[in-house]
Design an enzyme around this catalytic site. Structure first.
Site, short mmCIF file in Angstrom:
data_model
loop_
_atom_site.label_atom_id
_atom_site.label_comp_id
_atom_site.label_asym_id
_atom_site.label_seq_id
_atom_site.Cartn_x
_atom_site.Cartn_y
_atom_site.Cartn_z
NE ARG A 88 -2.22 -1.04 3.73
CZ ARG A 88 -2.59 -0.54 4.88
NH1 ARG A 88 -3.62 0.30 4.94
NH2 ARG A 88 -1.94 -0.83 6.00
CB SER A 133 -7.26 2.06 4.28
OG SER A 133 -7.70 2.10 5.61
CD GLU A 164 -17.63 2.86 -2.69
OE1 GLU A 164 -18.86 3.09 -2.79
OE2 GLU A 164 -17.06 2.68 -1.58
CG PHE A 205 -16.22 -1.22 -0.71
CD1 PHE A 205 -17.31 -2.02 -0.39
CD2 PHE A 205 -15.38 -0.82 0.32
CE1 PHE A 205 -17.56 -2.41 0.92
CE2 PHE A 205 -15.61 -1.19 1.63
CZ PHE A 205 -16.70 -2.00 1.94
CG ASP A 223 -13.00 -4.32 8.86
OD1 ASP A 223 -13.30 -4.19 10.06
OD2 ASP A 223 -12.32 -3.49 8.24
NE ARG A 240 -5.94 -3.15 6.82
CZ ARG A 240 -6.54 -1.98 6.68
NH1 ARG A 240 -7.05 -1.65 5.51
NH2 ARG A 240 -6.64 -1.13 7.69
#
Length: 311
Positions: free
Chosen positions: A7, A34, A55, A80, A114, A164
Site C-alpha cells: 500500500r 488505508s 464509488e 467496493f 472486518d 493490505r
C-alpha cells in the site's frame, strides 16, 4: 527475507509519477489512509478528489476526467472498487476503453478484522470478465511500484489488486517489468506452480519442502492475470507432469481458471487449484489465521502437488 507494505509502495509511486506527469489525478472513496492515496493528497491537493463513500460517482467522475485527457486513479477497498462500481466500470469506462486506473486495496482476506463484507475474494473474476479490462496482482512492494508506472503508460482501464499487509520481497529493484509477462521465481522440472500475490511466498515454501522429498517444482509469478500470455503459460508447463495454481481468491474465475483456459488444449496434464472454495470470508484476529483456515498455505500446495504429480 525483507518485507514491505504494498500500500505504501502504491502511494509513493503515485507521488513520484505525479511529479513527472501533471495529468495524473487521484480520486478516493473515503479510505485514503488505508489505500495510501493520502500520500498523493499531501503532495498534490489540487489534483486529489475526495468523493466520499460513493464509488459509483467516483468511477463516473473518473470517466469524465479521462475524456479530458487526465489519467485518473480511483481508489477503494477491492470489494467496493470492483463490486459497488461494477456498472460504471463496465458500461461507462470499459466499453469506451477509457484510460481509468482502478486500485482495489485490502484485497483478498488481508483486511482480516472486518470479515466477509470487506474481504474481496471474487474481484479478480469480476474484473477478468469485463472486456478491455487489464488485471494485475503484484507479488511485492517493488513490483507494485513498477506496475503503477506501467499503468500510467498503458492505455485503457487497468485494475490493480493490492494486499493490505507487508509481504516478502521477491523481485529486484533493477529488473525490468512489463504488463503481460510471466516471471519465474524458482526453477524446477517435475511440477509447475503458477501463483500470484501472497501465494507466491507460500508456493516458494512449498517448492522447498517438495525438493526435500525429491520433487522438483517450478514457481511462476503470474502478476498479470489478464491479458494472460497463453504461449508463455504453455512453455512454462512444457515437460512438467502436473500444474498447480495458488491464489488468495475464489477458485472460481480467478488465476486457476485463467491458467486452465490457457492450457485447455494441452493433453495429459493434470491441474489442481489451491484457493478459496466458493465461500465468503470471515473475521479473525490476524491474517495468517485466515490463510490457514482457508487452506492458503504451503502445506496445501504440497498436498495438491502430491495429489496429482504421479497421475
Amino acid at each position: 527475507m525483507s518485507t514491505k507494505s504494498l500500500r505504501i509502495a502504491y502511494g509513493e509511486a503515485l507521488v513520484e509519477l505525479g511529479k513527472e506527469n501533471k495529468n495524473i489525478v487521484v480520486l478516493e472513496a473515503d479510505l485514503g489512509k488505508s489505500t495510501m492515496s493520502c500520500l498523493f493528497q499531501q503532495e498534490f491537493p489540487e489534483r486529489y478528489f475526495e468523493m466520499g463513500i460513493a464509488e459509483q460517482n467516483m468511477a463516473s467522475t473518473a470517466a469524465g476526467l479521462a475524456l479530458t485527457g487526465k489519467i485518473p486513479f480511483i481508489n477503494s477497498f477491492a470489494v467496493f472498487a470492483s463490486g459497488r462500481a461494477y456498472d460504471q466500470l463496465r458500461q461507462t469506462i470499459s466499453i469506451a476503453k477509457l484510460n481509468v486506473k482502478i486500485c482495489g486495496s485490502s484485497s483478498g482476506l488481508s483486511d482480516f478484522g472486518d470479515g466477509s463484507t470487506h474481504q474481496a475474494i471474487e474481484d479478480m473474476a469480476i474484473m477478468r470478465a469485463i472486456p478491455n479490462m487489464t488485471v494485475l496482482v503484484p507479488v511485492d512492494a517493488v513490483e507494485t511500484k513498477k506496475m503503477v508506472e506501467a499503468m500510467v503508460n498503458y492505455p485503457g482501464p487497468v485494475y490493480i489488486r493490492i494486499n493490505r499487509n507487508d509481504l516478502p520481497i521477491y523481485t529486484s529493484e533493477e529488473g525490468e517489468y512489463e504488463i503481460g509477462r510471466l516471471y519465474p521465481i524458482k526453477d524446477g522440472k517435475d511440477v509447475v506452480i503458477f501463483a500470484n500475490g501472497v501465494m507466491v511466498s507460500k508456493a516458494v515454501e512449498a517448492a522447498e519442502q517438495l525438493e526435500q522429498e525429491g520433487i522438483s517444482a517450478k514457481v511462476v509469478n503470474v502478476s498479470t492475470v489478464k491479458p494472460l500470455d497463453q504461449q508463455a503459460v504453455i512453455e512454462m508447463a512444457r515437460g512438467c507432469k502436473a500444474v498447480v495454481t495458488a491464489e488468495e481468491h475464489s477458485i472460481i474465475g480467478g488465476l486457476g481458471s485463467a491458467i486452465a483456459e490457457a492450457l485447455r488444449m494441452e493433453t495429459n496434464l493434470p491441474i489442481e487449484f489451491v484457493g478459496i472454495k466458493d465461500s465468503f470470508g470471515t473475521s479473525a484476529s490476524n491474517y495468517d489465521e485466515l490463510l490457514e483456515y482457508y487452506g492458503l498455505t504451503s502445506k496445501a500446495i504440497v498436498d495438491a502437488v502430491k495429489k496429482i504429480a504421479n497421475k
